[in-house]
Design a protein around this motif. Structure first.
Motif, PDB file in Angstrom:
ATOM      1  N   ILE A 155       0.694  -1.163   0.200  1.00  0.00           N
ATOM      2  CA  ILE A 155      -0.083   0.010  -0.040  1.00  0.00           C
ATOM      3  C   ILE A 155       0.972   1.253   0.076  1.00  0.00           C
ATOM      4  O   ILE A 155       0.681   2.258  -0.856  1.00  0.00           O
ATOM      5  N   LYS A 156       1.860   1.351   0.879  1.00  0.00           N
ATOM      6  CA  LYS A 156       2.873   2.529   0.834  1.00  0.00           C
ATOM      7  C   LYS A 156       3.416   2.782  -0.490  1.00  0.00           C
ATOM      8  O   LYS A 156       3.584   3.823  -0.946  1.00  0.00           O
ATOM      9  N   ALA A 157       3.823   1.615  -1.210  1.00  0.00           N
ATOM     10  CA  ALA A 157       4.445   1.817  -2.392  1.00  0.00           C
ATOM     11  C   ALA A 157       3.658   2.354  -3.343  1.00  0.00           C
ATOM     12  O   ALA A 157       4.077   3.023  -4.171  1.00  0.00           O
ATOM     13  N   ILE A 158       2.349   2.001  -3.453  1.00  0.00           N
ATOM     14  CA  ILE A 158       1.413   2.655  -4.417  1.00  0.00           C
ATOM     15  C   ILE A 158       1.526   4.146  -3.998  1.00  0.00           C
ATOM     16  O   ILE A 158       1.195   5.017  -4.926  1.00  0.00           O
ATOM     17  N   ILE A 159       1.073   4.414  -2.812  1.00  0.00           N
ATOM     18  CA  ILE A 159       0.820   5.558  -2.484  1.00  0.00           C
ATOM     19  C   ILE A 159       2.193   6.634  -2.641  1.00  0.00           C
ATOM     20  O   ILE A 159       1.903   7.780  -3.282  1.00  0.00           O
ATOM     21  N   LEU A 160       3.354   6.141  -2.593  1.00  0.00           N
ATOM     22  CA  LEU A 160       4.360   6.975  -2.850  1.00  0.00           C
ATOM     23  C   LEU A 160       4.490   7.335  -4.204  1.00  0.00           C
ATOM     24  O   LEU A 160       5.382   8.264  -4.674  1.00  0.00           O
ATOM     25  N   LYS A 161       3.872   6.477  -5.059  1.00  0.00           N
ATOM     26  CA  LYS A 161       3.908   6.761  -6.667  1.00  0.00           C
ATOM     27  C   LYS A 161       2.868   7.996  -6.986  1.00  0.00           C
ATOM     28  O   LYS A 161       2.985   8.343  -8.117  1.00  0.00           O
ATOM     29  N   HIS A 162       2.111   8.032  -6.185  1.00  0.00           N
ATOM     30  CA  HIS A 162       0.967   9.005  -6.303  1.00  0.00           C
ATOM     31  C   HIS A 162       0.875  10.005  -5.577  1.00  0.00           C
ATOM     32  O   HIS A 162      -0.177  10.971  -5.868  1.00  0.00           O
ATOM     33  N   LYS A 163       1.559  10.416  -4.662  1.00  0.00           N
ATOM     34  CA  LYS A 163       1.234  11.615  -3.753  1.00  0.00           C
ATOM     35  C   LYS A 163       2.977  12.217  -3.217  1.00  0.00           C
ATOM     36  O   LYS A 163       3.651  11.223  -3.301  1.00  0.00           O
TER      37      LYS A 163
END
Length: 205
Positions: A155-163
């Motif tokens: 989940i953190k990996a996805i967030i880091l790519k989008h925020k």
């Protein structure tokens, strides 16, 4: 004189398929609209992207253009259109699709789009600005839901790519300058005439 059929034969399979779809919709009275998570994000964050360009490029008073333009060949609505500047803004899906280190505009569709916009507006120069702005939360959540038993690290990996952090703004706009090319405009005219001929053969039988 070249026949409509032989003109149609010079079109690519992709172009023919697109025109055939338009003809089907016209004959059947159906209208379909393309949508994807990429276009959804682009539409939702457009104002944020324009504001980012304004800050990073140091151009005051940029605002979303709402005027739709057309001539006998092309039609379109440039994102930003003033007497001084013509800009089209593209919001990258995430960090992976942001062309931070590209030296030239690789997307030829965007190049031709800007040529058309310059033709419509009378500008000799235009700019394509790729922007990397935060993806709306509900879209990020939808990406997380696609994961099978996601771990916190996933989940953190996805967030880091989008925020993104505010202090990285200067890195999150990639601008390409596109100059008007009258030879390209003539090529666009010729291609549209070929497309029209093929479309008319489909509609008229």
């Amino acid at each position: 004189m070249t026949s409509s059929r032989s003109k149609g034969d010079v079109l690519s399979k992709t172009a023919k398929s697109y025109l055939e779809q338009l003809a089907k919709e016209e004959l059947l009275g159906v209208r379909t609209e393309f949508s994807s998570k990429y276009t959804d994000k682009g539409n939702l964050v457009e104002d944020n992207a324009i504001a980012l360009v304004e800050r990073v490029e140091g151009i005051d008073f940029l605002y979303k253009n709402e005027e739709h333009l057309s001539n006998d060949y092309v039609t379109g609505t440039p994102d930003v259109m003033t007497d001084e500047v013509l800009i089209d803004v593209k919001s990258s899906w995430n960090i992976d699709t942001f062309p931070m280190f590209d030296k030239e505009l690789k997307n030829k569709d965007y190049y031709y789009q800007l040529q058309a916009y310059m033709w419509l507006t009378g500008h000799d120069v235009s700019y394509l600005c790729y922007c990397l702005v935060d993806t709306p939360k509900f879209i990020i959540k939808a990406e997380v839901r696609k994961l099978h038993k996601p771990r916190y690290s996933d989940i953190k990996a996805i967030i880091l790519k989008h925020k993104f952090n505010a202090d990285t703004e200067k890195y999150r706009v990639k601008t390409f300058k596109v100059e008007l090319d009258l030879e390209v405009i003539e090529q666009i005219k010729e291609r549209i005439e070929v497309c029209r001929d093929y479309y008319n053969t489909l509609i008229n039988g």
